[in-house]
Scaffold this active site. Structure first.
Site, PDB file in Angstrom:
ATOM      1  N   SER A 138      -5.541   1.445  -0.429  1.00 13.66           N
ATOM      2  CA  SER A 138      -6.594   0.694  -1.105  1.00 13.66           C
ATOM      3  C   SER A 138      -6.714  -0.641  -0.393  1.00 13.66           C
ATOM      4  CB  SER A 138      -6.193   0.459  -2.576  1.00 13.66           C
ATOM      5  OG  SER A 138      -6.975  -0.547  -3.178  1.00 13.66           O
ATOM      6  N   TYR A 151      -0.012  -2.025  -9.446  1.00 11.60           N
ATOM      7  CA  TYR A 151      -0.779  -1.183  -8.526  1.00 11.60           C
ATOM      8  C   TYR A 151      -0.714  -1.738  -7.108  1.00 11.60           C
ATOM      9  CZ  TYR A 151      -4.872   1.108  -6.426  1.00 11.60           C
ATOM     10  OH  TYR A 151      -5.706   1.815  -5.602  1.00 11.60           O
TER      11      TYR A 151
END
Length: 273
Positions: A138, A151
């Site tokens: 990401s 995350y």
């Protein structure tokens, strides 16, 4: 011999599209997902594209199950040329709102699962002298973001692992890289875990969620991101760090002057010369 690709997290979104696109490019594709009852969309997309997929169940956090799947694929297909670690899950909460169990869960799926699968496919790739391991991380693997503590922490971790592995693996003909999407229109957001009690963080969280909603209103399509993944898995040229859109490249550029990761690898290559 046809190359064999193993890809995780294919029930929807860019994983689904990447699996179908890889098959369209002529690879034998083993598409895994946590729950086979959710394979309807994947199978329909493959049918519409006129391709066949080897669809298998795999909960990537179950390391023994992963070992069985990899073993079965090697037994039946003889090789795994490409691994795409796509399965993942988000989390929206800041440190005080997170339990250690929630932090561990993020590490399990976003860090330890791809690490385990990389370890499982590496021996065959090393012995054959070729292979490609790609992990979908990401922009949050390069840029820490508010309310994404667990995350981003897990994504930073898996990028560090893969970057460390890359320069050693390439000595045996194995290419290791990461793929960094920005906002992608998929079920990822609906699956994100959120805190039930916000307390003092409420106004800040509301502002963050409002900004995030705006970003996802202009999100890259899952089909477009999936096509980029398939291209990176099969193209001749290879670099360690890859983004799926201009938005992702601009976002990552805030944190990384070394946009494709090659400067870091150039720096560490002499360490094992």
């Amino acid at each position: 011999m046809t190359d064999v690709a193993l890809i995780t997290g294919t029930s929807s979104g860019m994983g689904l599209h990447a699996a179908v696109d890889l098959a369209r490019r002529g690879l034998t594709v083993v598409a895994t997902l946590r729950d086979l009852s959710r394979a309807t969309a994947l199978k329909a997309a493959a049918h519409d594209a006129g391709v066949e997929l080897d669809v298998r169940e795999l909960d990537v956090v179950d390391h023994e199950a992963a070992a069985r799947v990899v073993g079965d694929v090697l037994a039946e297909h003889g090789r795994i040329d490409v691994l795409v670690n796509n399965a993942g899950r988000g989390s929206v909460a800041t440190a005080e709102q997170l339990t250690m169990e929630q932090i561990q869960a993020q590490l399990d799926i976003n860090y330890l699962a791809p690490v385990n699968l990389a370890k499982l496919v590496l021996p065959g790739m090393r012995e054959r002298g070729s292979g490609r391991i790609l992990t979908v991380t990401s922009v949050g693997g390069a840029v820490g973001q508010p309310f994404a503590d667990a995350y981003c922490g897990a994504k930073f971790a898996v990028e560090g692992f893969m970057q460390s592995l890359a320069v050693v693996a390439e000595r045996f003909g194995v290419q290791v890289g990461v793929i960094e999407p920005a906002a992608v229109a998929s079920e990822f957001v609906s699956n994100v875990e959120r805190p039930t009690a916000t307390g003092a963080y409420g106004p800040l969280l509301d502002a963050y969620l409002s900004r995030t909603a705006g970003a996802f209103s202009q999100a890259q399509s899952a089909a477009s991101a999936g096509a980029v993944i398939a291209d990176l898995a099969t193209r001749t040229g290879f670099v360690f760090r890859n983004q799926t859109s201009d938005a992702a490249r601009n976002f990552v550029g805030v944190s990384l002057a070394d946009g494709d990761g090659e400067r870091v690898l150039g720096f560490t290559r002499p360490w094992i010369a």
